[in-house]
Motif scaffolding. Structure first.
Motif, mmCIF file in Angstrom:
data_model
loop_
_atom_site.group_PDB
_atom_site.id
_atom_site.type_symbol
_atom_site.label_atom_id
_atom_site.label_comp_id
_atom_site.label_asym_id
_atom_site.label_seq_id
_atom_site.Cartn_x
_atom_site.Cartn_y
_atom_site.Cartn_z
ATOM 1 N N LEU A 88 1.087 -1.220 -0.049
ATOM 2 C CA LEU A 88 -0.077 0.397 -0.319
ATOM 3 C C LEU A 88 0.761 0.978 0.023
ATOM 4 C CD1 LEU A 88 -3.166 1.231 0.030
ATOM 5 C CD2 LEU A 88 -2.744 1.524 3.038
ATOM 6 N N PRO A 89 0.832 2.140 -0.921
ATOM 7 C CA PRO A 89 2.068 3.317 -0.933
ATOM 8 C C PRO A 89 1.157 3.914 0.085
ATOM 9 C CG PRO A 89 0.376 2.817 -3.199
ATOM 10 C CD PRO A 89 -0.084 2.037 -2.280
ATOM 11 N N LEU A 90 2.432 5.008 0.452
ATOM 12 C CA LEU A 90 2.628 6.026 1.252
ATOM 13 C C LEU A 90 1.253 6.871 0.723
ATOM 14 C CD1 LEU A 90 3.634 7.460 4.196
ATOM 15 C CD2 LEU A 90 5.392 8.288 2.687
ATOM 16 N N HIS A 91 0.523 7.409 1.539
ATOM 17 C CA HIS A 91 -0.581 8.373 1.113
ATOM 18 C C HIS A 91 -0.864 8.843 3.280
ATOM 19 C CE1 HIS A 91 -2.611 4.747 2.423
ATOM 20 N NE2 HIS A 91 -3.687 5.426 2.750
ATOM 21 N N SER A 92 -2.118 10.206 2.510
ATOM 22 C CA SER A 92 -2.976 10.246 3.846
ATOM 23 C C SER A 92 -4.082 10.463 2.972
ATOM 24 C CB SER A 92 -1.925 11.581 4.230
ATOM 25 O OG SER A 92 -2.526 12.072 3.460
ATOM 26 N N PRO A 126 1.176 10.803 7.144
ATOM 27 C CA PRO A 126 0.631 9.993 6.516
ATOM 28 C C PRO A 126 1.131 8.337 6.717
ATOM 29 C CG PRO A 126 2.744 11.688 6.544
ATOM 30 C CD PRO A 126 1.772 11.310 7.717
ATOM 31 N N TYR A 127 0.103 7.488 6.121
ATOM 32 C CA TYR A 127 1.196 6.263 6.906
ATOM 33 C C TYR A 127 1.432 4.682 5.303
ATOM 34 C CZ TYR A 127 -3.993 4.389 5.701
ATOM 35 O OH TYR A 127 -4.823 4.662 5.528
ATOM 36 N N THR A 128 1.537 4.274 5.548
ATOM 37 C CA THR A 128 1.015 2.796 4.973
ATOM 38 C C THR A 128 0.804 1.465 5.607
ATOM 39 O OG1 THR A 128 2.037 1.767 2.998
ATOM 40 C CG2 THR A 128 3.809 2.104 4.847
ATOM 41 N N VAL A 129 0.564 0.375 5.336
ATOM 42 C CA VAL A 129 0.411 -0.610 5.749
ATOM 43 C C VAL A 129 1.199 -2.139 5.369
ATOM 44 C CG1 VAL A 129 -1.652 -2.586 6.159
ATOM 45 C CG2 VAL A 129 -2.745 -0.008 6.498
ATOM 46 N N ASN A 130 1.612 -2.659 5.561
ATOM 47 C CA ASN A 130 2.293 -3.677 5.612
ATOM 48 C C ASN A 130 2.113 -4.595 5.953
ATOM 49 O OD1 ASN A 130 4.130 -3.029 4.083
ATOM 50 N ND2 ASN A 130 4.739 -1.301 6.509
ATOM 51 N N PRO A 131 0.297 -5.993 5.385
ATOM 52 C CA PRO A 131 1.007 -7.516 5.644
ATOM 53 C C PRO A 131 1.425 -8.323 6.266
ATOM 54 C CG PRO A 131 -0.822 -6.416 3.736
ATOM 55 C CD PRO A 131 0.487 -5.577 4.129
ATOM 56 N N GLY A 132 0.917 -9.015 6.915
ATOM 57 C CA GLY A 132 1.441 -9.540 7.654
ATOM 58 C C GLY A 132 1.751 -10.970 6.598
ATOM 59 N N TYR A 151 -0.962 11.109 -2.199
ATOM 60 C CA TYR A 151 -0.278 9.957 -2.314
ATOM 61 C C TYR A 151 1.050 10.963 -1.796
ATOM 62 C CZ TYR A 151 -3.392 6.658 -3.947
ATOM 63 O OH TYR A 151 -4.491 5.172 -3.557
ATOM 64 N N ARG A 152 2.066 10.927 -1.136
ATOM 65 C CA ARG A 152 2.925 11.492 -0.059
ATOM 66 C C ARG A 152 4.278 11.035 -1.102
ATOM 67 N NH1 ARG A 152 1.849 14.224 3.999
ATOM 68 N NH2 ARG A 152 0.091 14.564 4.268
ATOM 69 N N SER A 153 4.642 9.929 -1.720
ATOM 70 C CA SER A 153 6.587 9.652 -2.485
ATOM 71 C C SER A 153 5.956 10.127 -3.686
ATOM 72 C CB SER A 153 6.456 8.356 -2.759
ATOM 73 O OG SER A 153 7.838 7.817 -3.030
ATOM 74 N N LYS A 154 7.342 11.569 -2.997
ATOM 75 C CA LYS A 154 7.133 11.941 -5.329
ATOM 76 C C LYS A 154 8.870 11.541 -5.428
ATOM 77 C CE LYS A 154 5.359 15.987 -3.840
ATOM 78 N NZ LYS A 154 4.837 15.128 -2.119
ATOM 79 N N SER A 155 9.240 10.074 -5.042
ATOM 80 C CA SER A 155 10.637 9.303 -5.542
ATOM 81 C C SER A 155 9.751 8.383 -6.339
ATOM 82 C CB SER A 155 11.012 8.812 -4.228
ATOM 83 O OG SER A 155 12.357 7.410 -4.410
ATOM 84 N N ASP A 156 10.748 8.307 -7.845
ATOM 85 C CA ASP A 156 10.394 7.084 -8.903
ATOM 86 C C ASP A 156 10.802 6.276 -8.174
ATOM 87 O OD1 ASP A 156 9.644 8.901 -11.392
ATOM 88 O OD2 ASP A 156 11.135 10.419 -11.529
ATOM 89 N N VAL A 157 11.820 5.990 -7.120
ATOM 90 C CA VAL A 157 12.816 4.790 -6.891
ATOM 91 C C VAL A 157 11.422 3.973 -6.102
ATOM 92 C CG1 VAL A 157 14.607 3.496 -5.343
ATOM 93 C CG2 VAL A 157 15.234 5.413 -6.642
#
Length: 185
Positions: A88-92, A126-132, A151-157
């Motif tokens: 899940l991409p970093l977002h708010s 801002p948050y993301t969820v990492n499922p187990g 969506y918060r990340s402004k990085s292509d990487v």
């Protein structure tokens, strides 16, 4: 035994109390909202976000499913299943959100959450969820059916890594089962 017209009266009385019932098989697909600012002709999202969301959509998914169970002016409830490792991409959002874990596990920030745990994510955080490893099923509750996503990340990487995680999960996700299956998706 009641006459048919008496049963109708009972049903009308229950409706008149203001109860709203939801049924697992009557949920509707949950559709992500677009940014409110996107309707403004001067809106210019960051190029990395535009590219990243395009990659995210093209990478295939199958790693997440959601149903809206209830959507009223002051309460929005969705049932969500993220499969193991779904990125899940970093977002708010512009409204508070509460997640209650039904089954499986997930990491939010530095905290690991399991069945019965919950997290309140304040508006703007801002948050993301990492499922187990078994994925995660949770109820998502908001005080508004209308919320904005940024969506918060402004990085292509970053976006390249998210797309690669999605591609890598595709085969595994095709056979992955819900950890509990409260509402089959």
């Amino acid at each position: 035994m009641r006459p048919d017209n008496e049963q109708d009266t009972v049903a009308e009385t229950e409706v008149a109390t203001g109860y709203t019932f939801t049924r697992a098989n009557q949920g509707v697909p949950h559709h992500p909202r677009s940014q409110r600012a996107a309707e403004d002709p001067d809106f210019q999202p960051h190029p990395a976000v535009v590219r990243g969301l395009k990659l995210f959509g093209e990478s295939g998914s199958g790693g997440a499913a959601a149903q809206t169970l209830l959507s009223q002016p002051n309460l929005h409830v969705s049932y969500v299943w993220f499969k193991s490792g779904f990125p899940l991409p970093l977002h708010s959002h512009d409204t508070d959100c509460y997640y209650l874990i039904v089954a499986g596990s997930m990491k939010v920030g530095t905290e690991f959450l399991g069945k019965g745990d919950g997290v309140l994510i304040p508006a703007g955080a801002p948050y993301t969820v990492n499922p187990g490893e078994d994925g995660v099923e949770f109820l998502e509750m908001r005080t508004s059916p209308d919320y904005d996503t940024h969506y918060r990340s402004k990085s292509d990487v970053y976006w390249d890594r998210i797309a690669e995680m999605q591609r890598a999960g595709g085969e595994r996700w095709a056979t992955e089962k819900q950890p509990y299956g409260l509402i089959p998706l």
